[in-house]
Design an enzyme around this catalytic site. Sequence first.
Site, PDB file in Angstrom:
ATOM      1  N   THR A 131      -0.823 -15.938  -3.998  1.00 50.60           N
ATOM      2  CA  THR A 131      -0.119 -14.738  -4.442  1.00 50.60           C
ATOM      3  C   THR A 131      -1.114 -13.691  -4.912  1.00 50.60           C
ATOM      4  O   THR A 131      -2.221 -14.002  -5.350  1.00 50.60           O
ATOM      5  CB  THR A 131       0.844 -15.044  -5.599  1.00 50.60           C
ATOM      6  OG1 THR A 131       0.093 -15.395  -6.765  1.00 50.60           O
ATOM      7  CG2 THR A 131       1.801 -16.171  -5.243  1.00 50.60           C
ATOM      8  N   GLU A 132      -0.691 -12.441  -4.833  1.00 49.04           N
ATOM      9  CA  GLU A 132      -1.456 -11.318  -5.389  1.00 49.04           C
ATOM     10  C   GLU A 132      -0.462 -10.330  -5.985  1.00 49.04           C
ATOM     11  O   GLU A 132       0.385  -9.796  -5.274  1.00 49.04           O
ATOM     12  CB  GLU A 132      -2.290 -10.613  -4.309  1.00 49.04           C
ATOM     13  CG  GLU A 132      -3.351 -11.466  -3.659  1.00 49.04           C
ATOM     14  CD  GLU A 132      -4.600 -11.662  -4.502  1.00 49.04           C
ATOM     15  OE1 GLU A 132      -4.694 -11.036  -5.584  1.00 49.04           O
ATOM     16  OE2 GLU A 132      -5.470 -12.446  -4.082  1.00 49.04           O
ATOM     17  N   VAL A 133      -0.548 -10.109  -7.286  1.00 47.35           N
ATOM     18  CA  VAL A 133       0.247  -9.056  -7.911  1.00 47.35           C
ATOM     19  C   VAL A 133      -0.680  -7.927  -8.333  1.00 47.35           C
ATOM     20  O   VAL A 133      -1.901  -8.098  -8.402  1.00 47.35           O
ATOM     21  CB  VAL A 133       1.061  -9.577  -9.117  1.00 47.35           C
ATOM     22  CG1 VAL A 133       1.978 -10.711  -8.717  1.00 47.35           C
ATOM     23  CG2 VAL A 133       0.154 -10.021 -10.244  1.00 47.35           C
TER      24      VAL A 133
END
Length: 308
Positions: A273-275
């Site tokens: 994931t990448e926020v």
Amino acid sequence: MTSPAFYPIGTPGQPWGGADVAVWRSRQAVRRSYAAEVASLIETLRARFDVSDYGRLDYPSGSYPLFAIKSRDWRDELPIALVTGGVHGYETSGVHGALQFVERHAAHYAGRINLLVAPCVSPWGYERIHRWNPDALDPNRSFRADSPAQESAALMRLVAPWRERVRMHIDLHETTDSDESEFRPALAARDGKPYEPGTIPDGFYLCADSANPQPAFQQAVIAAVAKVTHIAPADPDGTIIGSPVVAHGVIEYDCRKLGLCAGITDAPYRTTTEVYPDSPRATPAQCNAAQAVAVCAAIDYALAHGAG
């Protein structure tokens, strides 16, 4: 086009030597507490989960226990879901999103899947809000045999007994403005290469493993997170951080070739994931929630679709 962006350590065009690394390390100040902000929260989970030390990082500047959280009702016949956070210690929601998942959602999966959570793989980096470890190594490029990064080697030892039994692995990360203001210029300086400016995507996205991309799995996670925070659009050239967008909010990396954490198991379902915590459209609470929701969606898909 490349830029000879100034970085205050090293000689332009020459990789860092030991003296340069020492100068860099001397400039990394403690800015927050792993014991107070992470370890103390993990302690509160001992009443409901099995919490263990899976290693200890011993550096001249300090010693850090590494914690793993396991299902108390672990059953060998059940599949395993692996959740990792804080591989890059500065990526705050990776750590606190993993802990939020355990605190608020893990009980829902009791008796259905075994959970193994390593919420903060890089506590030295967590305290200094940095991507690297004190040897100026990126743990998320160091998951390989005989790893020079203590953080990566310890996690691989933890996971080794279950590597072939993990059904789902989700590795929780952030992309921040400091990637361009500090970390990518530092990387170029460390390696003696020119700095190539990039862009920071505004929103959540996933990095699938190009060796086994599982597009339906990736989209199930994207759809769940879209209810919590916005999904990053592609840049005008059809890329996110320079990689082609293969589906809404998804790019691909060859995880094992690059030494990425997402490649440490044989899980049929794996993703990173990448926020974007610096977005004016997202709060820290949203970022933590997005990570926790991503974990739930990934586990739900893995349970519904068997071994892939």
